[in-house]
Write a protein that holds these residues in place. Structure first.
Motif, PDB file in Angstrom:
ATOM      1  N   VAL A  30       0.847  -1.199   0.000  1.00 15.61           N
ATOM      2  CA  VAL A  30       0.000   0.000   0.000  1.00 15.61           C
ATOM      3  C   VAL A  30       0.880   1.245   0.000  1.00 15.61           C
ATOM      4  O   VAL A  30       2.098   1.170   0.186  1.00 15.61           O
ATOM      5  N   ARG A  31       0.262   2.385  -0.192  1.00  9.75           N
ATOM      6  CA  ARG A  31       0.986   3.656  -0.138  1.00  9.75           C
ATOM      7  C   ARG A  31       1.180   4.057   1.321  1.00  9.75           C
ATOM      8  O   ARG A  31       0.291   3.893   2.155  1.00  9.75           O
ATOM      9  N   SER A  32       2.341   4.587   1.612  1.00 12.12           N
ATOM     10  CA  SER A  32       2.605   5.127   2.946  1.00 12.12           C
ATOM     11  C   SER A  32       2.318   6.624   2.933  1.00 12.12           C
ATOM     12  O   SER A  32       1.805   7.160   1.940  1.00 12.12           O
ATOM     13  N   ALA A  33       2.634   7.310   4.018  1.00  9.07           N
ATOM     14  CA  ALA A  33       2.352   8.745   4.126  1.00  9.07           C
ATOM     15  C   ALA A  33       3.019   9.530   3.003  1.00  9.07           C
ATOM     16  O   ALA A  33       4.102   9.183   2.535  1.00  9.07           O
ATOM     17  N   ARG A  34       2.378  10.594   2.570  1.00 12.63           N
ATOM     18  CA  ARG A  34       2.915  11.408   1.472  1.00 12.63           C
ATOM     19  C   ARG A  34       4.335  11.885   1.763  1.00 12.63           C
ATOM     20  O   ARG A  34       5.204  11.826   0.899  1.00 12.63           O
ATOM     21  N   VAL A  35       4.575  12.345   2.987  1.00 10.94           N
ATOM     22  CA  VAL A  35       5.891  12.877   3.312  1.00 10.94           C
ATOM     23  C   VAL A  35       6.963  11.803   3.287  1.00 10.94           C
ATOM     24  O   VAL A  35       8.150  12.106   3.096  1.00 10.94           O
ATOM     25  N   SER A  36       6.582  10.537   3.447  1.00  9.74           N
ATOM     26  CA  SER A  36       7.582   9.465   3.492  1.00  9.74           C
ATOM     27  C   SER A  36       8.301   9.296   2.156  1.00  9.74           C
ATOM     28  O   SER A  36       9.382   8.695   2.107  1.00  9.74           O
ATOM     29  N   TYR A  37       7.731   9.828   1.071  1.00  9.97           N
ATOM     30  CA  TYR A  37       8.355   9.716  -0.250  1.00  9.97           C
ATOM     31  C   TYR A  37       9.236  10.924  -0.584  1.00  9.97           C
ATOM     32  O   TYR A  37       9.765  11.003  -1.696  1.00  9.97           O
ATOM     33  N   ASP A  38       9.386  11.838   0.360  1.00 12.12           N
ATOM     34  CA  ASP A  38      10.204  13.039   0.138  1.00 12.12           C
ATOM     35  C   ASP A  38      11.682  12.662   0.207  1.00 12.12           C
ATOM     36  O   ASP A  38      12.220  12.422   1.291  1.00 12.12           O
TER      37      ASP A  38
END
Length: 321
Positions: free
Chosen positions: A286-294
């Motif tokens: 699944v997708r994790s938190a938006r900020v985790s991809y920064d």
């Protein structure tokens, strides 16, 4: 021979994972700070499944203990005391309620335990991993402030390693226990992604995976809470309410088996840089938190963490060898 090292493999989700792996005839290294309990589990697994289980004293909240444990593991590997290391499961951790406290190194206990100890352990043992080995980080859905899990515990704040390590210092107001926990788990997810990026740039075949076991109240997660709260959290009514409001739920058996699958299952060999979640008997990416991809934030978190754990020149040489 295949060997997997797991921190916190003597209780909760870690124990369920250890039993699943042992049933697959995989040798284990149990790393933790409870020698007596680890010995009991090692004896149980060895007698039941005929596997070799080595115990490794290691307090993940103490950088000195992590260094000593990593050195002991390397000596055992060089002497043939343990087989080829195929996975490192960064599973131990906890939430620390009450007044803010600090590790033996002077860092806030939640961040030291859930983040810095495993960061250092991976840095020291990564050279020991076999080809196509895996690093699996036990994270938590609480890391995402846009989910009910994150809102229920306390929304994660900026993943700033220096600020988190010094939370409550110099007269500043400390974060709540819930926010310290959720933010530490955000950092764990970002470690997994940043390690994946660095491994890919280096041309490595090692995989780095993040895993959310879901809310599993029967584990030791709430051990610092009053007895009635711990009992209520395991009741069928509370589990039903959790599901109704959107909290990700699971049980120790399934989440442990899922952690084992991510560590050794051939179906997960190509899933480096992925976040998996166990929910109601299903394991899915699944997708994790938006900020985790920064990526910029993750690179800073990584570099600051390296500074905080204080890698020595000798350790750097071992890591790059």
């Amino acid at each position: 021979m295949t060997t997997i090292l797991i921190t916190g493999g003597h209780s909760g989700i870690g124990l369920a994972a250890a039993r699943t792996l042992a049933a697959q005839h995989i040798d284990l290294v149990l790393a933790g700070r409870s020698p007596e309990r680890m010995r009991e589990v090692a004896d149980e697994l060895g007698a039941t499944y005929g596997v070799t289980v080595t115990t490794l004293p290691l307090d993940i909240s103490s950088l000195a203990s992590v260094r000593a444990g990593a050195a002991e593991f390397r000596r055992a590997a060089e002497n043939g005391g343990v087989g080829s290391l195929n996975a490192i499961l960064c599973n131990a951790g906890g939430r620390f309620d009450g007044e803010v406290s600090y590790s033996p190194d002077g860092y806030e206990t939640t961040f030291a335990t859930n983040c810095l100890g495993h960061f250092l352990l991976v840095e020291l043992l990564l050279p020991c991993l076999a080809e196509r080995g895996r690093v699996v980080y036990t994270a938590s859905g609480t890391h995402d402030p846009d989910t009910m899990d994150g809102r229920a515990v306390g929304a994660a704040v900026e993943p700033d390693a220096v600020a988190l390590a010094n939370d409550g210092r110099r007269g500043g107001k400390a974060l709540s226990a819930g926010r310290r926990y959720s933010t530490s788990k955000l950092c764990v997810v970002m470690y997994a992604y940043e390690l994946d990026r660095r491994l890919r740039r280096a041309g490595s075949s090692v995989a780095s995976i993040a895993f959310d076991p879901g809310s599993v109240p029967e584990t030791g997660f709430l051990r610092g809470m009053p007895g009635p709260v711990r009992w209520l959290s395991t009741s069928a009514v509370v589990k039903w309410v959790f599901k109704r409001v959107g909290i990700v739920t699971s049980d120790a058996g399934f989440s442990g088996a899922s952690l084992a699958a991510l560590a050794a299952g051939p179906e997960h060999a190509g899933h480096s840089g992925t976040y998996f979640q166990a929910q109601d008997g299903t394991l899915s990416a699944v997708r994790s938190a938006r900020v985790s991809y920064d990526e910029q934030r993750a690179a800073k978190l990584w570099d600051d963490s390296r500074q905080l754990v204080g890698l020595t020149a000798e350790e750097e040489a071992l890591r790059l060898a």
